[in-house]
Design a protein around this motif. Structure first.
Motif, PDB file in Angstrom:
ATOM      1  N   ASN A  55      -2.818  13.050  73.412  1.00 14.89           N
ATOM      2  CA  ASN A  55      -3.389  14.244  74.036  1.00 14.89           C
ATOM      3  C   ASN A  55      -2.723  14.647  75.330  1.00 14.89           C
ATOM      4  O   ASN A  55      -2.602  15.824  75.623  1.00 14.89           O
ATOM      5  CB  ASN A  55      -4.878  14.012  74.341  1.00 14.89           C
ATOM      6  N   ASN A 220     -13.471  17.466  77.658  1.00 17.85           N
ATOM      7  CA  ASN A 220     -13.181  17.814  76.258  1.00 17.85           C
ATOM      8  C   ASN A 220     -12.642  16.627  75.483  1.00 17.85           C
ATOM      9  O   ASN A 220     -12.997  16.410  74.327  1.00 17.85           O
ATOM     10  CB  ASN A 220     -12.162  18.957  76.174  1.00 17.85           C
ATOM     11  N   TRP A 221     -11.789  15.838  76.124  1.00  9.85           N
ATOM     12  CA  TRP A 221     -11.225  14.676  75.424  1.00  9.85           C
ATOM     13  C   TRP A 221     -12.339  13.690  75.063  1.00  9.85           C
ATOM     14  O   TRP A 221     -12.390  13.189  73.942  1.00  9.85           O
ATOM     15  CB  TRP A 221     -10.155  14.005  76.280  1.00  9.85           C
ATOM     16  N   ASP A 224     -14.102  14.943  72.142  1.00  9.21           N
ATOM     17  CA  ASP A 224     -13.278  14.760  70.932  1.00  9.21           C
ATOM     18  C   ASP A 224     -13.324  13.308  70.448  1.00  9.21           C
ATOM     19  O   ASP A 224     -13.227  13.042  69.251  1.00  9.21           O
ATOM     20  CB  ASP A 224     -11.810  15.109  71.188  1.00  9.21           C
TER      21      ASP A 224
END
Ligand code: ATP
Length: 445
Positions: A55, A220-221, A224
């Motif tokens: 990422n 966000n990571w 996810d």
């Protein structure tokens, strides 16, 4: 314990029983707060690190990687301020002799026996050792307490060799060591741990907005990765708790069973480190801005995460106990780790219903086919021990997303059963279409 959360004992025991984590040097009685990652633990840990790398290095055009040495020139730690400032306030109980970190205490007396506490002494957290055969102060070196300094001292090397333009980042993951006064809560606070750090260099003046952007990117990571956002919060440091190098810091905290705890800090370290190393070494650690024809010492935003704490948050967050009914109509409990396929230590388990040759020959062939198909780069396990029910339970408990079951009908109808962990749904699929079905259901792993 917080409501709805699984207690630590349950997770610790699952970790040992299923090969995620073992106490270090266990047969010698263990070494306090030190842990070894077992066969499944190392898979999960590697998957977290790989996701971070994918990422924040591979998916971006502005970040490159580095793997610097753990041992560095001892002056690095003097100049960075760690020798002078990287310390915690230590107090001892005069009655029971227990040691505490004064800034973590709620009362002025010993939390265990209510005894009187000594005055505060500052205790430096760096592990000191010696390099070479002679042990004197000239041979002293430190085990790094953060990976960041390896990045700062390589700033020029990396920028020049990779022809980088501001803003850009350098990412590094690896072990760090801190001689913590108090440890505990399983792998939450240990003296040897692993960090994933990015030093993201920007033009001064762009630092504050970049800081906010990094908070969003990491929120966000984490979602996810499958962590429930209700169990995460951002906490800004008060001015009095800022590290010696920081202008502002925000922590990302997870709701652990004992309360909120930091899993990642995102700090604005300004130009503190580059300026300090530049002054000491006489090397220009700056960026030449072609537009303005000026040398700029960049500011740096540092997202610094702990692999072990994220590992623990993921285990706690994915742990579920569910009531299920057995084939004879009774009710039972199943434990399931609802890990994303990206993180699961075992991606697919191949389970022949019996050990008879006709089935094991076919199952071995299917096992090999899945492994060589490239449908996953993770582990495809073969398991023919115990009853099929027990094998499903074990796979649920370690988070395997898909089981492939081969039964006697498979020999004639050339079909196998796919069983999905979260829904326990079973579908029959032709062997000719098996890897495609696995590919559809695993996604990107
Ligand atoms: P704490 O306040 O909990 O001691 P810190 O603010 O000193 O943490 P940082 O210096 O911001 O921690 O380190 C970055 C990350 O490294 C932390 O968010 C955490 O995930 C991890 N980390 C730091 N110390 C430890 C430790 N002793 N054991 C395990 N992980 C750690």
């Amino acid at each position: 314990m917080l409501e709805d959360s699984v207690d630590l004992k349950t997770i610790t025991s699952l970790c040992k029983r299923r090969g995620f984590l073992f106490q270090s040097s266990e047969i010698y009685g263990g070494l306090a707060s030190t842990w070894d990652y077992g066969p499944l633990g190392i898979e999960l840990k590697n998957n977290i690190k790989a996701s971070w790398w994918r990422n924040f290095v591979w998916s971006r055009n502005d970040i490159v990687g580095l793997d610097s040495a753990i041992l560095m020139h001892p002056d690095v730690w003097k100049v960075s301020g760690h020798v002078e400032n990287f310390s915690d306030p230590l107090v001892d109980c005069v009655s029971c002799r227990k040691r505490w970190r004064e800034d973590q205490l709620e009362s002025k007396n010993c939390p265990d026996c209510d005894g009187e506490l000594t005055d505060v002494r500052l205790f430096n957290l760096m592990f000191e050792t010696n390099m070479g055969p002679i042990k004197d102060e000239n041979s002293s070196v430190y085990l790094r307490p953060e990976t960041a300094q390896g990045i700062f001292v390589n700033f020029e090397n990396v920028m020049k060799s990779m022809r980088l333009k501001l803003p850009f980042g350098i990412a590094q993951l690896g072990k760090a060591f801190r001689n913590e006064i108090t440890t505990g809560n399983f792998i939450f606070r240990t003296r040897e741990f692993e960090m994933m750090e990015i030093e993201y260099f920007v033009n001064p003046g762009e630092d504050e907005q970049t800081h906010l952007k990094w908070l969003d990117d990491f929120k966000n990571w984490y979602s996810d990765l499958g962590i429930n956002s209700d169990n995460l919060r951002i906490r800004e440091h008060k001015k009095t708790e800022l590290a010696h190098y920081a202008k502002a810091t925000s922590d990302i905290e997870y709701k652990f069973p004992w309360g909120w705890g930091e899993i990642q800090g995102i700090a604005n370290r300004t130009d503190y480190d580059l300026q300090a190393h530049s002054k000491q070494t006489g090397q220009k650690l700056s960026y030449f801005d072609e537009k303005s024809s000026k040398h700029v010492v960049p500011y740096v935003i540092e997202p610094s995460a702990g692999v072990d704490r994220i590992f623990m948050a993921i285990l706690l967050d994915s742990y579920h106990e569910e009531d299920v009914s057995t084939s004879d109509g009774k009710s039972d409990k199943r434990v399931v780790l609802k890990l994303s396929s990206e993180l699961a230590p075992i991606k697919v388990a191949v389970l022949p219903l019996s050990r008879k040759d006709v089935l094991s020959n076919l199952a071995n062939q299917i096992h090999q086919e899945i492994k060589s198909s490239g449908v996953t780069t993770g582990i495809v396990e073969y398991d023919d021990s115990q009853s099929i029910g027990k094998r499903y339970r074990r796979q649920d408990e370690i988070g395997t997303p898909i089981c492939v079951t081969i039964d006697f009908d498979s020999i004639d109808d050339k079909c196998v059963t796919l069983r999905f962990r979260d829904t326990m749904e079973q579908i029959r699929v032709p062997m000719s279409n098996l890897t495609e079905q696995i590919r559809l259901n695993l996604k990107n792993v």
